[in-house]
Design a protein around this motif. Sequence first.
Motif, PDB file in Angstrom:
ATOM      1  N   LEU A 137       0.808  -1.220   0.000  1.00 32.57           N
ATOM      2  CA  LEU A 137       0.000   0.000   0.000  1.00 32.57           C
ATOM      3  C   LEU A 137       0.840   1.268   0.000  1.00 32.57           C
ATOM      4  CD1 LEU A 137      -3.166  -0.616   2.211  1.00 32.57           C
ATOM      5  CD2 LEU A 137      -2.767  -1.053  -0.205  1.00 32.57           C
ATOM      6  N   ASP A 138       2.151   1.132  -0.185  1.00 33.61           N
ATOM      7  CA  ASP A 138       3.027   2.292  -0.355  1.00 33.61           C
ATOM      8  C   ASP A 138       3.656   2.248  -1.749  1.00 33.61           C
ATOM      9  OD1 ASP A 138       2.554   3.193   2.222  1.00 33.61           O
ATOM     10  OD2 ASP A 138       4.348   2.265   3.057  1.00 33.61           O
ATOM     11  N   PRO A 139       2.844   2.320  -2.806  1.00 34.10           N
ATOM     12  CA  PRO A 139       3.423   2.198  -4.149  1.00 34.10           C
ATOM     13  C   PRO A 139       4.307   3.391  -4.492  1.00 34.10           C
ATOM     14  CG  PRO A 139       1.137   2.888  -4.295  1.00 34.10           C
ATOM     15  CD  PRO A 139       1.383   2.545  -2.852  1.00 34.10           C
ATOM     16  N   LEU A 140       5.369   3.101  -5.208  1.00 31.98           N
ATOM     17  CA  LEU A 140       6.254   4.135  -5.737  1.00 31.98           C
ATOM     18  C   LEU A 140       5.836   4.428  -7.173  1.00 31.98           C
ATOM     19  CD1 LEU A 140       8.833   5.903  -5.846  1.00 31.98           C
ATOM     20  CD2 LEU A 140      10.083   3.812  -6.473  1.00 31.98           C
ATOM     21  N   VAL A 141       5.526   5.678  -7.444  1.00 33.03           N
ATOM     22  CA  VAL A 141       5.279   6.135  -8.806  1.00 33.03           C
ATOM     23  C   VAL A 141       6.462   7.004  -9.217  1.00 33.03           C
ATOM     24  CG1 VAL A 141       3.786   7.570 -10.270  1.00 33.03           C
ATOM     25  CG2 VAL A 141       2.780   6.004  -8.586  1.00 33.03           C
ATOM     26  N   PHE A 142       7.017   6.745 -10.378  1.00 36.16           N
ATOM     27  CA  PHE A 142       8.158   7.547 -10.832  1.00 36.16           C
ATOM     28  C   PHE A 142       8.107   7.733 -12.336  1.00 36.16           C
ATOM     29  CE2 PHE A 142       9.728   3.215 -11.238  1.00 36.16           C
ATOM     30  CZ  PHE A 142      10.507   3.241 -12.394  1.00 36.16           C
ATOM     31  N   ALA A 143       8.755   8.789 -12.775  1.00 34.29           N
ATOM     32  CA  ALA A 143       8.768   9.120 -14.197  1.00 34.29           C
ATOM     33  C   ALA A 143      10.196   9.431 -14.628  1.00 34.29           C
ATOM     34  CB  ALA A 143       7.873  10.325 -14.473  1.00 34.29           C
ATOM     35  N   PRO A 144      10.645   8.850 -15.747  1.00 35.62           N
ATOM     36  CA  PRO A 144      11.952   9.225 -16.292  1.00 35.62           C
ATOM     37  C   PRO A 144      11.893  10.647 -16.840  1.00 35.62           C
ATOM     38  CG  PRO A 144      10.802   7.773 -17.811  1.00 35.62           C
ATOM     39  CD  PRO A 144       9.963   7.839 -16.574  1.00 35.62           C
ATOM     40  N   ILE A 145      12.995  11.344 -16.740  1.00 36.24           N
ATOM     41  CA  ILE A 145      13.089  12.720 -17.239  1.00 36.24           C
ATOM     42  C   ILE A 145      14.019  12.719 -18.452  1.00 36.24           C
ATOM     43  CG2 ILE A 145      13.643  15.116 -16.668  1.00 36.24           C
ATOM     44  CD1 ILE A 145      13.371  14.307 -13.684  1.00 36.24           C
ATOM     45  N   HIS A 146      13.490  13.090 -19.605  1.00 33.82           N
ATOM     46  CA  HIS A 146      14.280  13.145 -20.833  1.00 33.82           C
ATOM     47  C   HIS A 146      14.402  14.591 -21.315  1.00 33.82           C
ATOM     48  CE1 HIS A 146      13.080   8.885 -20.851  1.00 33.82           C
ATOM     49  NE2 HIS A 146      14.131   8.674 -21.636  1.00 33.82           N
ATOM     50  N   PHE A 147      15.504  14.859 -21.976  1.00 32.10           N
ATOM     51  CA  PHE A 147      15.680  16.159 -22.634  1.00 32.10           C
ATOM     52  C   PHE A 147      16.558  15.952 -23.857  1.00 32.10           C
ATOM     53  CE2 PHE A 147      17.297  20.440 -23.348  1.00 32.10           C
ATOM     54  CZ  PHE A 147      16.129  21.186 -23.208  1.00 32.10           C
ATOM     55  N   ASP A 148      16.078  16.434 -24.990  1.00 28.39           N
ATOM     56  CA  ASP A 148      16.785  16.236 -26.260  1.00 28.39           C
ATOM     57  C   ASP A 148      17.108  14.762 -26.492  1.00 28.39           C
ATOM     58  OD1 ASP A 148      16.640  18.871 -26.972  1.00 28.39           O
ATOM     59  OD2 ASP A 148      18.672  19.378 -26.279  1.00 28.39           O
ATOM     60  N   GLY A 149      16.154  13.883 -26.144  1.00 27.20           N
ATOM     61  CA  GLY A 149      16.328  12.458 -26.390  1.00 27.20           C
ATOM     62  C   GLY A 149      17.239  11.745 -25.430  1.00 27.20           C
ATOM     63  N   GLN A 150      17.672  12.418 -24.363  1.00 24.97           N
ATOM     64  CA  GLN A 150      18.614  11.831 -23.406  1.00 24.97           C
ATOM     65  C   GLN A 150      17.957  11.686 -22.038  1.00 24.97           C
ATOM     66  OE1 GLN A 150      22.360  13.893 -23.280  1.00 24.97           O
ATOM     67  NE2 GLN A 150      22.991  12.970 -21.351  1.00 24.97           N
ATOM     68  N   LEU A 151      18.140  10.527 -21.386  1.00 25.68           N
ATOM     69  CA  LEU A 151      17.649  10.324 -20.030  1.00 25.68           C
ATOM     70  C   LEU A 151      18.544  11.091 -19.062  1.00 25.68           C
ATOM     71  CD1 LEU A 151      15.779   8.822 -18.000  1.00 25.68           C
ATOM     72  CD2 LEU A 151      17.471   6.972 -17.977  1.00 25.68           C
ATOM     73  N   ILE A 152      17.971  12.044 -18.344  1.00 29.44           N
ATOM     74  CA  ILE A 152      18.779  12.881 -17.451  1.00 29.44           C
ATOM     75  C   ILE A 152      18.422  12.688 -15.980  1.00 29.44           C
ATOM     76  CG2 ILE A 152      19.194  14.612 -19.226  1.00 29.44           C
ATOM     77  CD1 ILE A 152      17.015  16.346 -17.906  1.00 29.44           C
ATOM     78  N   GLY A 153      17.336  11.961 -15.684  1.00 25.04           N
ATOM     79  CA  GLY A 153      16.993  11.762 -14.283  1.00 25.04           C
ATOM     80  C   GLY A 153      15.617  11.152 -14.123  1.00 25.04           C
ATOM     81  N   PHE A 154      15.118  11.210 -12.872  1.00 29.02           N
ATOM     82  CA  PHE A 154      13.804  10.668 -12.533  1.00 29.02           C
ATOM     83  C   PHE A 154      13.144  11.574 -11.502  1.00 29.02           C
ATOM     84  CE2 PHE A 154      16.374   7.036 -13.782  1.00 29.02           C
ATOM     85  CZ  PHE A 154      15.518   6.293 -14.588  1.00 29.02           C
ATOM     86  N   ALA A 155      11.815  11.619 -11.546  1.00 30.25           N
ATOM     87  CA  ALA A 155      11.020  12.239 -10.484  1.00 30.25           C
ATOM     88  C   ALA A 155      10.227  11.133  -9.811  1.00 30.25           C
ATOM     89  CB  ALA A 155      10.083  13.292 -11.052  1.00 30.25           C
ATOM     90  N   SER A 156      10.184  11.130  -8.483  1.00 28.53           N
ATOM     91  CA  SER A 156       9.526  10.044  -7.758  1.00 28.53           C
ATOM     92  C   SER A 156       8.566  10.567  -6.712  1.00 28.53           C
ATOM     93  CB  SER A 156      10.566   9.134  -7.088  1.00 28.53           C
ATOM     94  OG  SER A 156      11.163   9.794  -5.978  1.00 28.53           O
TER      95      SER A 156
END
Length: 567
Positions: free
Chosen positions: A100-119
């Motif tokens: 019941l503590d699910p983690l939702v996260f999104a990859p962060i891309h810029f100019d086609g490059q993976l630069i990080g994540f938001a969680s």
Amino acid sequence: MADAITTEIIRHGLLAAAEEIARNLCRTAYNTVVYEIHDYGIGIHDANGDVVADAPGIAVFTRGNDAGIKHSIEFLGADSMEAGDVFIINHPYWSSAHTLDPLVFAPIHFDGQLIGFASCRVHITDLNQKDPGYVLDSTDKAQEGLVMPASKLYRRGERNADVFNIIRFNSRTPKHTIGDIQAQVSACVTGVKRTQELAEKYGVETLGESMRTINEHGERLARLALAKLPRGSWSATDYLDHDGIDLDTLVKMHCTVTVTDDEMIVDWTGSAENVRGPINLPPGQTEALSSLIFKSLTTPDSPVVAGNFAPLRVVTVPGSVMHAVEPMPTFTLWTGLLAGEVILKALAQGMPDRVPACSGGDVCSMMGLGVNPRTGDFWQEATNEAVGYGGSATHDGEDGIMHLSEPGCRNNPVEVLEAKSSMIIDHYGYRPDTGGAGRFRGGVGVSRTYRFTAPATGICLVYKTRTSPWSIDGGLEGSPNRVVLNPGTPREVVQGGSYNQLDAGEVLVNQTGGGGGYGNPFDRDPAAVARDVRNGFVSALAARSDYGVAVRPDYTIDEAETAQLRG
């Protein structure tokens, strides 16, 4: 290469993004546990999944978010994480929390490059676990609800209806569950946008270099602080009341803490193994709770970054209560709340001037659920109670404050609980004489009385009632937590962690523990004792017996009698 000023601007931009994620979440969540209590963990992470900025909530969530993202990368591969994707994971052994503590996260891309994540991780209301509200006696992962590995809620910005339908049809409270998950999605999208704005303004290379510099600086701060700690190795043991199955058996938590020139090692070898009930910890949460104590000793005044924990090494035994392996049950994660003070208990032997005595030792949560007769609607509400903190070498413990495992959290206001449920709060206040006496006394706990106006379920999550909060250097132990059903009646029951079916008119009293004392109580300033009596924290009787101070009804000190009492 990013210069120092640009890096600092970016660091604050990332911190501002994390705080905006939290504000967005609290504005849109359905669940008071999220928007009132702040039961969440939020982070901005680099492309490896290491946190570079967070917003305070549940302290052990943020490092757990790191672990969940890293396991997801390993499971799916970074190449499968595309711009516009949003993932959910609640597989306990990967996500570092219960279902019941699910983690939702999104990859962060810029100019086609993976630069990080938001969680963003929150506590949601239901995923078809075997019991409504909370599970206290599961013996297998299969009883703990719908389990999702890293699954796409959104694919390239498009909602994945299949996953949402699976969640909807596996929840007793689909409206609230989906609403809270969508709030997490919205929060993550906010983090993605703000990080992309930084990349656009300063460039991808500068942003990436700044993230590396932020973590390198965090590591340097931690190593400088580690160098000032005493060297040595110390061990301590404490216990949980039970595992939810074997109710008469204490569950052992044991750790050995070793401080060397290069690292702090927290070794949980010797903790209970083959625990049948759901108090087993995913290894990521054991790492996180150990990290919380390490940070409090080394870098308490700076925001969390992954580099802070480079000098920390955590050792666990797979299959033990500190390292759950599939399919061990993990739903009741109270071990992760109590175990931090076992580390402090060990450290108190080698550096008693740097750590406090034990607090009340628990978050003492009470959850209620039922049907509200005023509206006919199902309700489910919870709150965590404050405890007394332990005394330290320089000051008294705080009175009635959130447990150290959740320093960014709050309790649920009385007005909210009464408006949304069929509970009435008849009494709420401090518990006198619960703080352990000492030169610096432990803080006192609190007491809250719930009266149920309609049939309901009252779930008590309290797992330190059978052992008392420990003290330091001659102080006295604090009073333990306890839950009392129907006090003063023939039906009175004193208990701890429990799942109770209650009728209209029944009463539940949640009484939290006080902190342990520090130092000989007879060394306490008599004026401080008299002040405590005036404020209602210490009774006149306890002032005499525990402190050797005679306090008159007008709160002045009887000097002659005090001298006689103190010998």
